[in-house]
Design an enzyme around this catalytic site. Structure first.
Site, PDB file in Angstrom:
ATOM      1  N   ASP A  31      13.445 -12.895 -16.923  1.00  0.00           N
ATOM      2  CA  ASP A  31      13.343 -11.698 -17.617  1.00  0.00           C
ATOM      3  C   ASP A  31      14.233 -11.975 -18.989  1.00  0.00           C
ATOM      4  O   ASP A  31      15.383 -12.425 -18.857  1.00  0.00           O
ATOM      5  CB  ASP A  31      13.689 -10.522 -16.896  1.00  0.00           C
ATOM      6  CG  ASP A  31      13.327  -9.413 -17.541  1.00  0.00           C
ATOM      7  OD1 ASP A  31      12.294  -8.929 -17.944  1.00  0.00           O
ATOM      8  OD2 ASP A  31      14.288  -8.485 -17.924  1.00  0.00           O
TER       9      ASP A  31
ATOM     10  N   GLU B  82      10.447 -14.786 -20.758  1.00  0.00           N
ATOM     11  CA  GLU B  82      10.554 -13.994 -21.922  1.00  0.00           C
ATOM     12  C   GLU B  82      11.323 -14.638 -22.941  1.00  0.00           C
ATOM     13  O   GLU B  82      12.524 -14.428 -22.652  1.00  0.00           O
ATOM     14  CB  GLU B  82      10.587 -12.484 -21.670  1.00  0.00           C
ATOM     15  CG  GLU B  82       9.730 -11.907 -20.917  1.00  0.00           C
ATOM     16  CD  GLU B  82       9.783 -10.392 -20.805  1.00  0.00           C
ATOM     17  OE1 GLU B  82       9.180  -9.548 -20.989  1.00  0.00           O
ATOM     18  OE2 GLU B  82      11.093  -9.970 -20.373  1.00  0.00           O
TER      19      GLU B  82
END
Ligand code: CA
Length: 765
Positions: free
Chosen positions: A459, A488
């Site tokens: 993340d 990400e």
């Protein structure tokens, strides 16, 4: 987490920062009034100013900001003292605009010390520079041992804690893991060891014994969980000593990655939240919302349609990507009779499975055992397991055990005490500090080794430095070369506390070549940005971008191995809700055509395909008021759950079959799964003679081991049927507007007609 959401949150942060400063003043003031009243020389005079900030700057001295209205001789009326009450001489004071005062000191401050500044009956503590990122600190206190945490044997348990600023550390042993239980068994002192560590060995079999650390820093003692805890009690406040081998399911020693040996582009990623699988009653799964819900076989809907594990196995995915399953803070594990839902992007204990997904959060061993059982069941079904990991921020920075033990070390905090908050969650992790970096690496390695995790999805990796993530990848690959990594890679503002570090953003992808990144360019071209249509959803204007997408090419990486192609994930609308919301007058059949084209593009482009669970059953997240949810992070099960019963509707089952067929086709054709730009350039040609806005490419036989003589992939995002010229020879259709799979649907040569809003894929055999 999503880019746009973060921008909004940043504005929030400015507001909360103001609140933080105000709070700080009142909290400090309140504590200190008592002490200074006794010392006050002129009790009749109430000060008419309060401190906003007081900071020691090694070059300037003590820099203070007070509320407006200060007059008088600052040098005479302010007093600076150390922790023992000794006065630090002030040699000069400069006042600017009755609020900013800079005091020159007659001596240097001890940067490990503690100081206060006093005015009238108000005392405020002085913030000292953060030393953690300085070379001297890192040199003295970098510990490289592998023994942090509690290491169990049946005769004794060895404890090791990194707490370089502590002056005393002890271990508290408890009967239970419940923080509110008054059941202390004993305390045990630790002794200082190398590089800021503390150690202790406690004899006896401590398996199942709960513990915390009491750590004294600058005279205050705090109690905290072990950052290296492998198990905890309810809500993760007390760690538990654990015999990890005793939690292994039968046959665990022989358990391995069922997809070992494949490249990342061979993976079919399927993103799932543990609860969503089983929280709708149509799932037929007994263990609602639990890890072991994924171990149940033979589960069906009332109409006898397979659900759960059997369903995932049949769908053909290679990797199940599980939303955060480490211990997070937003669900109260002590109140599981009340249905609660959260995505879980709020880490508390990084190396412990989440308690609410276990059948008994109060027994630390149960969650460990059940998480392993889930992994093993998936492996036995041929499915690898990817874990969504959130090292970029924590649930509550001040309550996070690492930050309690070494105050503020884990987070990026300025010399003014302000948390960097690029994540939008109030605190960014200082991955550039040696012991944070080691912590992240150790944690990833631990999950790969202990839980047999086959992939990691980071993340907001754009907040973490590339050195740390490269180290994690390298170390995991030493023993598990088949583990995949993706992230990400959004570019966000964050205040890195050291110079010379690069962050793991898309634009730095060449610095971290074994990391793949979510491709938002692909996503937005496919389905449009917020409120707009994309190539597959009613507006083919982006066809030139699609010519790059089909090759797995994106501005930040030319190699398909680094792009994760997707239409939807947990963030934002589901693809079907997005189609509905931007095509309000479209018929169900038209919307399904868009969804099928979207799926066909993701499954036949170069790169790694990623599906949000339920896309293949036209998943929709509908709020109580009938609107679609674009951010269901804490919405009820009714919004988030997979609605298995919808598969009884033939139209839904048809979409499911289409996805399943696409997966089977992709698996059968290595030419769709090239890894490098060189391979793509040598084997893939984007056609130049297609009708307007129709995109097609030819892939040579033999490409990446492709066993056919060639593939021809066509995307028609326009609202008319298109006639496309085929390369010479006979072609067999395997994917068209209706069906997809490994069964021939027809043949063509010279030209082929492609229905409006559809994909067609042909094979030369
Ligand atoms: Ca938890």
């Amino acid at each position: 987490m999503r880019k746009k959401y973060l921008k909004i949150s940043k504005r929030f942060f400015v507001a909360s920062l103001v609140a933080l400063i105000t709070l700080g003043v009142s909290a400090c003031g309140k504590d200190e009034v008592k002490e200074t009243t006794t010392n006050a020389e002129s009790e009749s005079e109430e000060p008419d100013i309060v401190f906003a900030t007081a900071v020691y700057d090694e070059k300037k001295g003590v820099v203070v900001r007070v509320t407006p209205g200060f007059t008088g001789d600052a040098k005479e009326v302010f007093v600076i003292k150390d922790a023992d009450g000794n006065v630090v001489p002030i040699t000069d004071a400069k006042v600017v605009a009755d609020t900013n005062i800079t005091f020159t000191l007659g001596e240097e401050m001890d940067l490990y010390g503690e100081y206060t500044i006093n005015y009238g009956n108000v005392t405020h503590s002085i913030l000292l520079p953060v030393l953690y990122s300085r070379e001297e600190f890192e040199d003295a206190y970098t510990y490289e041992g592998e023994d942090l945490g509690a290491t169990w044997t049946k005769d004794a348990t060895a404890f090791k804690l990194w707490a370089p600023t502590a002056t005393a550390v002890s271990i508290n042993f408890y009967e239970s893991g419940d923080e509110s239980a008054d059941d202390l068994i004993s305390t045990f002192d630790m002794t200082a060891d190398v590089n800021g560590t503390w150690k202790a060995i406690k004899n006896g079999n401590l398996d199942g014994t709960y513990y915390t650390y009491s750590v004294t820093v600058k005279g205050s003692t705090v109690e905290a969980c072990d950052p290296y805890a492998r198990a905890t009690g309810v809500n993760g406040k007390r760690a538990m000593v654990i015999d990890l081998d005793a939690t292994n399911p039968e046959g665990w020693e022989a358990d391995t990655n069922p997809n070992a040996g494949i490249n990342i582009t061979d993976a079919i990623l399927y993103e799932l939240h543990i609860r969503d699988l089983s929280s709708d009653e149509s799932s037929g799964i007994t263990n609602t919302g639990k890890f072991i819900g994924l171990t149940e076989t033979g589960t069906t809907t009332a109409d006898g349609i397979s659900t759960g594990l059997d369903y995932l196995k049949d769908l053909g995915i290679t990797h199940l990507h599980i939303l955060p399953m480490y211990d997070y803070g937003s669900v109260d594990e002590s109140k599981l009779n009340n249905p609660q839902f959260n995505w879980g992007y709020d880490p508390v204990n990084y190396n412990v499975p989440e308690g609410s997904y276990s059948t008994d959060p109060s027994d630390g061993a149960v969650r460990v055992k059940e998480a392993k059982e889930m992994v093993m069941s998936l492996h036995n079904a041929g499915i690898s397991v990817v874990m969504d990991v959130v090292y970029n921020h924590v649930y509550n920075a001040e309550e996070f055990c690492f930050n309690k033990i070494v105050p503020g070390y884990f987070s990026r905090i300025s010399d003014y005490g302000v948390y960097s908050a690029g994540s939008g969650c109030g605190n960014d992790t200082a991955s550039e500090r040696n012991m944070v970096s080691k912590y992240i690496v150790d944690s990833v390695v631990y999950w790969a080794n202990e839980y047999h995790i086959d992939g990691f999805r980071f993340d907001l990796a754009g907040l973490i430095d590339t050195d740390t993530l490269n180290k994690a990848i390298e170390k995991v690959h030493e023993t598990h070369p088949d583990v995949i990594f993706y992230a990400e890679g959004w570019d966000m503002k964050t205040d890195v506390t050291k110079k010379g570090y690069t962050l793991a953003t898309q634009s730095n992808s060449t610095l971290i070549p074994e990391m793949s990144f979510f491709n938002d360019y692909y996503r937005d071209t496919l389905k449009g940005g917020d409120n707009s249509k994309g190539y597959a959803t009613g507006n083919p204007a982006g066809y030139n971008a699609v010519k790059n997408m089909i090759k797995g090419y994106v501005s930040w990486s030319k190699n398909p191995s680094q792009t994760i192609n997707y239409a939807s994930c947990h963030d934002g609308y589901t693809i079907f809700d997005k189609i509905t919301s931007t095509n309000s007058s479209a018929t169900m059949a038209e919307k399904i055509a868009m969804n099928k084209l979207s799926a066909a593009m993701v499954m036949t482009s170069q790169g790694t395909p990623f599906i949000m669970s339920g896309e293949e059953m036209l998943r929709s997240k509908v709020n109580a008021d009938g609107s679609f949810s674009s951010n269901s992070y804490k919405s009820p099960d009714s919004v988030n759950s997979l609605k298995w019963s919808t598969l009884s509707d033939a139209a839904y089952m048809d979409v499911h079959d289409y996805y399943k067929g696409l997966i089977a086709f992709r698996k059968a054709h290595a030419g769709l799964r090239m890894m490098t730009a060189d391979e793509v350039n040598a084997n893939l040609t984007v056609m130049s003679d297609t009708p307007a806005k129709v995109v097609a490419c030819h892939i040579k036989g033999g490409a990446n081991g492709e066993t056919s003589k060639g593939l021809f992939v066509i995307y028609n995002g326009t609202s008319s049927e298109a006639t496309v010229t085929l390369p010479a020879g006979n072609w067999t259709i395997y994917i068209n507007e209706e069906k997809a799979g490994t069964t021939a649907l027809g043949t063509a040569n010279a030209t082929v007609n492609v229905a409006k809003v559809s994909a067609m894929v042909l094979v030369q055999e």
